[in-house]
Scaffold this active site. Structure first.
Site, PDB file in Angstrom:
ATOM      1  CG  ASP A 137     -77.019 -80.625  -0.659  1.00 22.51           C
ATOM      2  OD1 ASP A 137     -76.106 -79.868  -1.148  1.00 22.51           O
ATOM      3  OD2 ASP A 137     -77.864 -80.177   0.332  1.00 22.51           O
ATOM      4  CG  ASP A 177     -77.231 -82.964   9.513  1.00 16.47           C
ATOM      5  OD1 ASP A 177     -76.128 -82.488   9.274  1.00 16.47           O
ATOM      6  OD2 ASP A 177     -77.928 -82.906  10.606  1.00 16.47           O
ATOM      7  CB  VAL A 178     -72.099 -82.799   6.815  1.00 16.80           C
ATOM      8  CG1 VAL A 178     -72.083 -83.003   5.249  1.00 16.80           C
ATOM      9  CG2 VAL A 178     -72.355 -81.303   7.167  1.00 16.80           C
ATOM     10  CE1 TYR A 222     -69.062 -69.248   6.827  1.00 12.51           C
ATOM     11  CE2 TYR A 222     -67.497 -67.806   6.611  1.00 12.51           C
ATOM     12  CZ  TYR A 222     -68.176 -68.798   5.894  1.00 12.51           C
ATOM     13  OH  TYR A 222     -67.984 -69.446   4.536  1.00 12.51           O
ATOM     14  CB  ILE A 260     -68.792 -67.331  -4.221  1.00 14.20           C
ATOM     15  CG1 ILE A 260     -67.363 -67.371  -4.127  1.00 14.20           C
ATOM     16  CG2 ILE A 260     -69.382 -67.761  -5.822  1.00 14.20           C
ATOM     17  CD1 ILE A 260     -67.104 -69.020  -3.769  1.00 14.20           C
ATOM     18  CB  THR A 270     -73.789 -69.334  -3.878  1.00 10.86           C
ATOM     19  OG1 THR A 270     -73.379 -69.005  -2.560  1.00 10.86           O
ATOM     20  CG2 THR A 270     -72.468 -69.540  -4.720  1.00 10.86           C
TER      21      THR A 270
HETATM   22  N1  LIG Z   1     -70.682 -68.034  -1.100  1.00 12.78           N
HETATM   23  C1  LIG Z   1     -69.733 -67.566  -0.475  1.00 12.78           C
HETATM   24  O1  LIG Z   1     -69.386 -66.219  -0.554  1.00 12.78           O
HETATM   25  C2  LIG Z   1     -68.626 -68.380   0.201  1.00 12.78           C
HETATM   26  C3  LIG Z   1     -67.451 -67.804   0.398  1.00 12.78           C
HETATM   27  C4  LIG Z   1     -66.500 -68.392   1.296  1.00 12.78           C
HETATM   28  C5  LIG Z   1     -66.589 -69.900   1.415  1.00 12.78           C
HETATM   29  N2  LIG Z   1     -67.991 -70.274   1.100  1.00 12.78           N
HETATM   30  C6  LIG Z   1     -68.296 -71.849   1.620  1.00 12.78           C
HETATM   31  O2  LIG Z   1     -68.320 -72.517   0.591  1.00 12.78           O
HETATM   32  C7  LIG Z   1     -69.389 -73.708   0.793  1.00 12.78           C
HETATM   33  C8  LIG Z   1     -70.423 -73.888  -0.141  1.00 12.78           C
HETATM   34  O3  LIG Z   1     -70.951 -72.607   0.049  1.00 12.78           O
HETATM   35  P1  LIG Z   1     -72.131 -72.033  -1.170  1.00 12.78           P
HETATM   36  O4  LIG Z   1     -71.878 -70.752  -1.428  1.00 12.78           O
HETATM   37  O5  LIG Z   1     -72.151 -73.209  -2.428  1.00 12.78           O
HETATM   38  O6  LIG Z   1     -73.492 -71.999  -0.274  1.00 12.78           O
HETATM   39  P2  LIG Z   1     -74.875 -72.773  -0.581  1.00 12.78           P
HETATM   40  O7  LIG Z   1     -75.787 -72.280   0.304  1.00 12.78           O
HETATM   41  O8  LIG Z   1     -75.346 -72.420  -2.130  1.00 12.78           O
HETATM   42  O9  LIG Z   1     -74.664 -74.452  -0.604  1.00 12.78           O
HETATM   43  C9  LIG Z   1     -74.317 -74.964   0.526  1.00 12.78           C
HETATM   44  C10 LIG Z   1     -74.976 -76.414   0.407  1.00 12.78           C
HETATM   45  O10 LIG Z   1     -74.802 -77.184   1.650  1.00 12.78           O
HETATM   46  C11 LIG Z   1     -75.995 -77.905   1.853  1.00 12.78           C
HETATM   47  N3  LIG Z   1     -76.019 -78.151   3.331  1.00 12.78           N
HETATM   48  C12 LIG Z   1     -76.026 -77.200   4.316  1.00 12.78           C
HETATM   49  N4  LIG Z   1     -75.946 -77.816   5.645  1.00 12.78           N
HETATM   50  C13 LIG Z   1     -75.901 -79.133   5.537  1.00 12.78           C
HETATM   51  C14 LIG Z   1     -76.068 -80.147   6.262  1.00 12.78           C
HETATM   52  N5  LIG Z   1     -75.958 -80.171   7.671  1.00 12.78           N
HETATM   53  N6  LIG Z   1     -75.497 -81.491   5.602  1.00 12.78           N
HETATM   54  C15 LIG Z   1     -75.442 -81.678   4.392  1.00 12.78           C
HETATM   55  N7  LIG Z   1     -75.388 -80.342   3.722  1.00 12.78           N
HETATM   56  C16 LIG Z   1     -75.814 -79.514   4.099  1.00 12.78           C
HETATM   57  C17 LIG Z   1     -77.167 -77.147   1.512  1.00 12.78           C
HETATM   58  O11 LIG Z   1     -78.098 -77.829   1.541  1.00 12.78           O
HETATM   59  C18 LIG Z   1     -76.583 -76.608   0.299  1.00 12.78           C
HETATM   60  O12 LIG Z   1     -76.900 -77.420  -0.811  1.00 12.78           O
HETATM   61  C19 LIG Z   1     -69.577 -73.281   2.215  1.00 12.78           C
HETATM   62  O13 LIG Z   1     -68.838 -74.099   3.165  1.00 12.78           O
HETATM   63  C20 LIG Z   1     -69.261 -71.870   2.662  1.00 12.78           C
HETATM   64  O14 LIG Z   1     -68.968 -71.711   3.912  1.00 12.78           O
HETATM   65  C21 LIG Z   1     -68.764 -69.657   0.682  1.00 12.78           C
END
Ligand SMILES: NC(=O)c1ccc[n+]([C@@H]2O[C@H](COP(=O)([O-])OP(=O)(O)OC[C@H]3O[C@@H](n4cnc5c(N)ncnc54)[C@H](O)[C@@H]3O)[C@@H](O)[C@H]2O)c1
Length: 250
Positions: free
Chosen positions: A36, A62-63, A155, A188, A190
């Protein structure tokens, strides 16, 4: 589900969904690497889990950085001996409609949401091929399957690219016993959607879209990922799995 002793790397592993995935996989006997950008949160989660007796490591990265991917895959193999699964879960959303978005913002979203999956795949595949197989799980969204009137076009574009990247990797590397599947959650609650969830009308509108009448939960996603990583999913390859209560059915 059989995931015991599998070495699993989860990007964004310290976020909302990533934390649930980390806990469920570790509690089922996997050795988990929490990767992360928020190195402090990743380290805290790894410590919490390690203190409870589970095998969880952390690394700040950083991914979107190729150097970071090269280094972290080398480190995982050096310290854990193998890499059985990568869950590409990190993601961002710059919430602007296309007419307000500037090119740097568009490119940033592509880098973090899509280029990251390319880099993870590029560096994981040689390791997985050498050890006789592995699995990659890419986090797309319902917005990687359908358009959505209130979701930024950028997105949807980043997640749609992940959908077909998944199928093309599945097609090419299946012969190496490397499976590649994607997951497609609906909304979700979050930190990712904090502003949306803070508005009761917007939150209710998201719920009303879903035939099963509720939002996706982090546990819904973690359970699907546990299955996709497991031996029981050994013939699933190139699947784009909605976890959405049916919202993409109409
Ligand atoms: N929450 C929703 O509604 C939802 C719905 C569909 C899909 N998603 C997808 O699920 C995944 C996770 O989402 P989430 O809800 O847990 O979000 P979140 O914001 O709670 O967690 C995302 C995590 O990714 C990390 N991150 C961000 N940029 C980064 C980088 N450049 N390098 C490394 N780490 C990085 C952040 O620090 C964080 O811990 C995402 O890909 C999101 O697009 C989320």
């Amino acid at each position: 589900m059989t995931v015991r002793n599998k070495v699993v790397a989860i990007t964004g592993g310290a976020g909302g969904i990533g934390t649930a995935q980390t806990k469920l996989l570790a509690e089922n006997g996997a050795e988990v690497w929490v990767l992360d950008l928020a190195a402090d949160r990743a380290e805290a989660l790894a410590k919490e889990m390690t203190d409870m007796g589970w095998r969880v490591h952390s690394a700040g990265m950083d991914v979107a950085s190729e150097e970071n991917w090269k280094a972290v895959v080398e480190r995982i193999v050096a310290e854990s001996g193998r890499l059985d699964a990568v869950v590409n879960n990190a993601g961002i959303n710059i919430r602007k409609p296309i007419e307000e978005m500037v090119k740097d913002e568009w490119m940033k979203m592509m880098e973090v949401n899509t280029c990251s999956v390319f880099l993870a795949t590029k560096y994981a595949i040689p390791v997985m091929r050498r050890q006789g197989g592995g699995t990659i799980i890419n986090t797309s969204s319902i917005c990687g399957l359908i358009g959505h009137m209130n979701t930024p076009e950028a997105y949807t574009a980043t997640k749609g690219a992940v959908t077909l990247l998944t199928k093309s990797v599945a097609a090419r590397y299946g012969k190496d016993n490397i499976r590649c599947n994607s997951i497609h959650p609906a909304t979700i609650d979050t930190p990712f959607v904090a502003s949306l969830m803070a508005d009761p009308a917007k939150k209710q509108a998201r719920i009303d879209e879903i035939p099963l009448g509720r939002l996706t939960t982090v546990d819904d996603v973690a359970n699907a990922v546990l299955y996709l990583v497991s031996e029981e999913a050994s013939f699933l390859n190139g699947v784009n799995l909605p976890i959405d209560g049916g919202v993409t059915c109409y």
